[in-house]
Design a protein around this motif. Structure first.
Motif, PDB file in Angstrom:
ATOM      1  N   GLY A 257       7.903   8.799 -10.815  1.00 26.24           N
ATOM      2  CA  GLY A 257       9.849   8.860 -11.039  1.00 26.24           C
ATOM      3  C   GLY A 257       9.669   9.952 -12.069  1.00 26.24           C
ATOM      4  N   LYS A 258       8.251  10.115 -12.767  1.00 21.49           N
ATOM      5  CA  LYS A 258       7.962  11.150 -13.359  1.00 21.49           C
ATOM      6  C   LYS A 258       6.531  11.932 -13.108  1.00 21.49           C
ATOM      7  N   THR A 259       5.837  12.014 -11.481  1.00 25.56           N
ATOM      8  CA  THR A 259       4.805  12.259 -11.765  1.00 25.56           C
ATOM      9  C   THR A 259       5.395  13.631  -9.991  1.00 25.56           C
ATOM     10  N   TYR A 260       4.175  14.367  -9.990  1.00 25.39           N
ATOM     11  CA  TYR A 260       3.864  14.810  -8.426  1.00 25.39           C
ATOM     12  C   TYR A 260       2.844  13.813  -7.716  1.00 25.39           C
ATOM     13  N   ILE A 261       3.538  13.377  -7.054  1.00 23.25           N
ATOM     14  CA  ILE A 261       3.037  12.440  -5.721  1.00 23.25           C
ATOM     15  C   ILE A 261       2.386  13.507  -5.192  1.00 23.25           C
ATOM     16  N   PRO A 262       1.856  14.329  -4.825  1.00 21.15           N
ATOM     17  CA  PRO A 262       1.294  15.136  -3.141  1.00 21.15           C
ATOM     18  C   PRO A 262      -0.228  15.409  -4.368  1.00 21.15           C
ATOM     19  N   ASP A 263       0.585  15.958  -5.412  1.00 23.51           N
ATOM     20  CA  ASP A 263      -1.365  16.180  -6.710  1.00 23.51           C
ATOM     21  C   ASP A 263      -1.501  14.621  -6.929  1.00 23.51           C
ATOM     22  N   LEU A 264      -1.344  13.629  -6.689  1.00 20.40           N
ATOM     23  CA  LEU A 264      -1.610  11.877  -7.271  1.00 20.40           C
ATOM     24  C   LEU A 264      -2.531  12.251  -6.349  1.00 20.40           C
TER      25      LEU A 264
ATOM     26  N   LEU B 242       0.532  -1.266   0.064  1.00 21.29           N
ATOM     27  CA  LEU B 242       0.010  -0.137   0.522  1.00 21.29           C
ATOM     28  C   LEU B 242       0.529   1.320   0.042  1.00 21.29           C
ATOM     29  N   ASN B 243       2.043   1.571   0.703  1.00 17.80           N
ATOM     30  CA  ASN B 243       2.614   2.569   0.764  1.00 17.80           C
ATOM     31  C   ASN B 243       3.610   2.731  -0.399  1.00 17.80           C
ATOM     32  N   VAL B 244       3.927   1.760  -1.081  1.00 19.45           N
ATOM     33  CA  VAL B 244       4.367   1.489  -2.708  1.00 19.45           C
ATOM     34  C   VAL B 244       3.308   2.560  -3.488  1.00 19.45           C
ATOM     35  N   ILE B 245       2.432   1.807  -3.717  1.00 18.58           N
ATOM     36  CA  ILE B 245       1.305   2.541  -4.228  1.00 18.58           C
ATOM     37  C   ILE B 245       0.870   4.265  -3.849  1.00 18.58           C
ATOM     38  N   ASN B 246       0.787   4.366  -2.870  1.00 17.01           N
ATOM     39  CA  ASN B 246       0.158   5.781  -1.809  1.00 17.01           C
ATOM     40  C   ASN B 246       1.668   6.214  -2.225  1.00 17.01           C
ATOM     41  N   GLY B 247       2.935   6.300  -3.249  1.00 18.48           N
ATOM     42  CA  GLY B 247       4.438   6.601  -3.008  1.00 18.48           C
ATOM     43  C   GLY B 247       4.663   7.106  -1.741  1.00 18.48           C
ATOM     44  N   TYR B 248       4.746   6.319  -0.899  1.00 13.80           N
ATOM     45  CA  TYR B 248       5.929   6.185   0.124  1.00 13.80           C
ATOM     46  C   TYR B 248       6.410   6.307   0.202  1.00 13.80           C
ATOM     47  N   ILE B 249       6.962   4.959  -0.015  1.00 10.54           N
ATOM     48  CA  ILE B 249       8.300   4.077  -0.034  1.00 10.54           C
ATOM     49  C   ILE B 249       8.436   3.957  -1.874  1.00 10.54           C
ATOM     50  N   HIS B 250       9.254   4.536  -2.018  1.00  7.76           N
ATOM     51  CA  HIS B 250       9.549   3.400  -3.755  1.00  7.76           C
ATOM     52  C   HIS B 250      10.390   2.867  -3.555  1.00  7.76           C
ATOM     53  N   PRO B 251      10.292   1.394  -4.465  1.00  2.00           N
ATOM     54  CA  PRO B 251      10.910   1.211  -5.117  1.00  2.00           C
ATOM     55  C   PRO B 251      12.342   0.268  -5.178  1.00  2.00           C
ATOM     56  N   THR B 252      12.706  -0.732  -4.562  1.00  3.43           N
ATOM     57  CA  THR B 252      14.386  -1.070  -4.862  1.00  3.43           C
ATOM     58  C   THR B 252      14.492  -0.878  -6.572  1.00  3.43           C
ATOM     59  N   ASN B 253      13.576  -2.116  -6.685  1.00  2.00           N
ATOM     60  CA  ASN B 253      13.623  -1.525  -8.423  1.00  2.00           C
ATOM     61  C   ASN B 253      11.956  -1.916  -8.398  1.00  2.00           C
ATOM     62  N   GLY B 254      11.649  -2.117 -10.448  1.00  2.00           N
ATOM     63  CA  GLY B 254      10.510  -2.201 -11.085  1.00  2.00           C
ATOM     64  C   GLY B 254       9.924  -0.867 -11.098  1.00  2.00           C
ATOM     65  N   GLN B 255       9.163  -1.049 -11.398  1.00  2.00           N
ATOM     66  CA  GLN B 255       8.081   0.187 -12.175  1.00  2.00           C
ATOM     67  C   GLN B 255       6.827   0.197 -11.615  1.00  2.00           C
ATOM     68  N   VAL B 256       6.264   2.032 -10.969  1.00  2.00           N
ATOM     69  CA  VAL B 256       4.715   1.699 -10.386  1.00  2.00           C
ATOM     70  C   VAL B 256       3.912   2.891 -11.324  1.00  2.00           C
ATOM     71  N   GLU B 257       3.029   2.258 -11.953  1.00  2.00           N
ATOM     72  CA  GLU B 257       2.030   3.551 -12.231  1.00  2.00           C
ATOM     73  C   GLU B 257       0.853   2.523 -11.747  1.00  2.00           C
ATOM     74  N   VAL B 258       0.187   4.062 -11.159  1.00  2.00           N
ATOM     75  CA  VAL B 258      -0.975   4.436 -10.845  1.00  2.00           C
ATOM     76  C   VAL B 258      -2.199   5.605 -11.131  1.00  2.00           C
ATOM     77  N   LEU B 259      -2.907   5.133 -11.689  1.00  2.00           N
ATOM     78  CA  LEU B 259      -3.839   6.465 -12.605  1.00  2.00           C
ATOM     79  C   LEU B 259      -2.953   7.025 -13.664  1.00  2.00           C
ATOM     80  N   GLY B 260      -2.028   6.191 -14.120  1.00  2.00           N
ATOM     81  CA  GLY B 260      -2.197   6.623 -15.527  1.00  2.00           C
ATOM     82  C   GLY B 260      -0.452   7.409 -15.560  1.00  2.00           C
ATOM     83  N   GLU B 261       0.067   7.535 -13.933  1.00  3.97           N
ATOM     84  CA  GLU B 261       0.963   8.556 -13.562  1.00  3.97           C
ATOM     85  C   GLU B 261       2.184   7.509 -13.692  1.00  3.97           C
ATOM     86  N   LEU B 262       3.048   7.668 -14.142  1.00  2.06           N
ATOM     87  CA  LEU B 262       4.506   6.745 -13.996  1.00  2.06           C
ATOM     88  C   LEU B 262       4.928   7.256 -12.739  1.00  2.06           C
TER      89      LEU B 262
END
Length: 263
Positions: A66-73, A44-64
């Protein structure tokens, strides 16, 4: 809505999540089922952007990530969890708590309009907690707090609603009342995608047609709840023989007694 590709989280040289691949599509409601320590909270913390994965890619609601502003998301993600509950002060008024959800803040620090108050009262009525609006948070029961927090999470009209063990600490009557409210919410117009996290199989409501089984930080299985919440599948998942009973379109599980063959 959610797309995790080979997500791994390592902390202090210990692997917490390992190669998580998971997709949530529009219109699906999911349950995440796992024992304590299975990695549910970290996921859950990964999905909410509170923890960054050591490896891999996370895309939520169309936002990747590392390339989006997490507080707005995060304003598009409604979260109900013990960590949110613990940050709210006992003296805060219930209506203010619900209104704060519009801004994804702890505490109400911005001006609100009459329309906002009307929307807050609408969600409180939907959650059967509108009678609490004049009360202070510290006077509420655990069940009342959970309903208020769900109303708060809906205030920003999120596209994704995450309920992290919302029935934890509730007695059986209060739990069933809250589950009924969640079931009704899932049928309401413009309901967000719901992710329901638990370690109790019986809390998986019929609306959660998809289930993710998480064990030891890995995806054990995922797919149709009707196929995964069976005696054979759950016996393999728990690595213990279990008995399964279906009642009111829900699954109830009990451990089978292990017979000592040497006796």
């Amino acid at each position: 809505m959610i797309n995790l590709s080979n997500v791994t989280v390592t902390k202090n040289k210990k692997v917490i999540l390992k190669n998580i691949n998971w997709q949530v599509k529009k219109g699906e409601h999911w349950s995440i089922l796992g024992l304590n320590g299975s990695g549910k909270t970290t996921l859950l913390n990964v999905i909410n952007g509170y923890i960054h994965p050591t490896n891999g890619q996370v895309e939520v609601l169309g936002e990747l990530y590392g390339k989006t502003y997490i507080p707005d998301l995060r304003k598009q993600i409604g979260l109900v969890s013990a960590s949110i509950q613990q940050q709210i002060q006992n003296f805060e008024g219930v209506l203010s708590i619900v209104l704060s959800g519009k801004f994804a803040s702890i505490g109400l620090w911005e001006a609100v309009e009459r329309e906002d108050v009307d929307i807050a009262k609408k969600y409180m009525k939907l959650l059967n907690c509108d009678y609490l609006q004049e009360r202070e948070y510290g006077t509420l029961s655990q069940g009342e707090r959970q309903r208020v927090l769900i109303a708060r999470a809906l205030m920003a009209k999120p596209k994704l609603l995450i309920l992290d063990e919302p029935c934890n600490g509730l007695d059986i009557i209060t739990r069933e009342e809250l589950l009924k409210i969640i079931e009704n919410l899932s049928k309401s117009k413009d309901c967000p995608i719901i992710i329901y996290v638990t370690h109790h199989v019986e809390e998986v409501l019929p609306c959660f047609t998809q289930t993710l089984l998480l064990r030891d930080g890995e995806v054990f299985e995922q797919g149709s709840s009707s196929e995964l919440l069976t005696e054979n599948a759950l016996t393999n998942f728990y690595n213990r023989p279990v008995a399964v009973q279906k009642e009111q379109n829900r699954t109830w599980v009990a451990l089978k007694e292990i017979v000592d063959q040497k006796a």
